[in-house]
Scaffold this active site. Sequence first.
Site, PDB file in Angstrom:
ATOM      1  N   CYS A 139     102.790 -20.246  54.447  1.00  0.00           N
ATOM      2  CA  CYS A 139     101.816 -19.161  54.287  1.00  0.00           C
ATOM      3  C   CYS A 139     102.519 -17.823  54.081  1.00  0.00           C
ATOM      4  O   CYS A 139     103.005 -17.209  55.036  1.00  0.00           O
ATOM      5  CB  CYS A 139     100.909 -19.091  55.521  1.00  0.00           C
ATOM      6  SG  CYS A 139      99.724 -17.739  55.463  1.00  0.00           S
ATOM      7  N   CYS A 142     100.940 -14.863  55.850  1.00  0.00           N
ATOM      8  CA  CYS A 142     101.171 -14.850  57.301  1.00  0.00           C
ATOM      9  C   CYS A 142     102.569 -14.341  57.635  1.00  0.00           C
ATOM     10  O   CYS A 142     102.753 -13.602  58.599  1.00  0.00           O
ATOM     11  CB  CYS A 142     101.016 -16.260  57.878  1.00  0.00           C
ATOM     12  SG  CYS A 142      99.492 -17.106  57.459  1.00  0.00           S
ATOM     13  N   ASP A 143     103.556 -14.770  56.852  1.00  0.00           N
ATOM     14  CA  ASP A 143     104.948 -14.607  57.262  1.00  0.00           C
ATOM     15  C   ASP A 143     105.817 -13.773  56.324  1.00  0.00           C
ATOM     16  O   ASP A 143     106.983 -13.510  56.644  1.00  0.00           O
ATOM     17  CB  ASP A 143     105.595 -15.995  57.416  1.00  0.00           C
ATOM     18  CG  ASP A 143     104.877 -16.847  58.437  1.00  0.00           C
ATOM     19  OD1 ASP A 143     104.410 -16.286  59.448  1.00  0.00           O
ATOM     20  OD2 ASP A 143     104.765 -18.069  58.231  1.00  0.00           O
TER      21      ASP A 143
END
Length: 312
Positions: A139, A142-143
């Site tokens: 992701c 997300c990261d």
Amino acid sequence: MLVSDTIHDLVIVGSGPAGYTAGIYAGRAQLAPVLYEGSVTAGGALMNTTEVENFPGFPQGIIGPDLMDNLKAQCEKFGTKLVRDDIVEMKLAGDIKVLTDGSGNVLRTKSVILATGSAYKEIGLVNEKRLSGRGVSWCATCDGFFFRDQEIAVVGGGDSAMEEATFLTRFASKVVLIHRRDSLRASKIMIERATANPKIEFVWNTEVIDVLGDQNVTGLKLRNTVDGTESERAFTGLFVAIGHSPRSELLLGQVDLDPEGYVKVDGRSTRTNLPGVFACGDLVDHTYRQAITAAGTGCEAALDAERFLAGH
């Protein structure tokens, strides 16, 4: 374990565009549906998507989580009961279906809509799993922030890989897109964006055979798919974007599945092989896999369920 005396008309398992749209239509039809969003995966894959540019009605685009929040609010407006939990067991045969959630509650219902979606596919490497969260991710939204000014790799060749790579250029000094073939299966517009980005490098005919690093990712071991030669290259991050697998584990032995694990439906309907059980979204679709097509089948599933209940 809490077993309710209530027999519901409809329980929807899963959220995302398919589940929430089913909830909107079923709520408007006054079926008083109960929708299980999932304890972790509420909102589905679009919760990890930044800009959604191709969902009709948003000419300026909309952030994925905002779109899901809108659909969720629309569900609640029409009386759908939302439960932030998972269904962990289903008994779908017979006139009354029996579902058990993660809190031990047992629900009985006349019909079920399955909208459990799909999960990220993994390459299948031991060190990929071991270094998950320590340089390996599925992701970018997300990261990606954690890889500022670093050189990172993206594996894949579809739209999701192009989107991940393009998004990651906001943070990384360089994004190397590794693909096992010599051409991409992504849409033309996504390919054009990625190839026009000076921070993206393409490595063709190459597969990742190991993820290197002790505590964190330090590099990848690569194999050329044409001549078999192996090499190593330094990276601090690996983003895997090679597709999805349907979340159909609970359905094995109950609902007919195709060889890839997707639920089979009857023609253009959402009917499964079990009366009163309907399926929609990425759980049935391995061709289009778009938010709008998932929403469309969620609508169809609610209409199919409504007609089924009217006839019974």
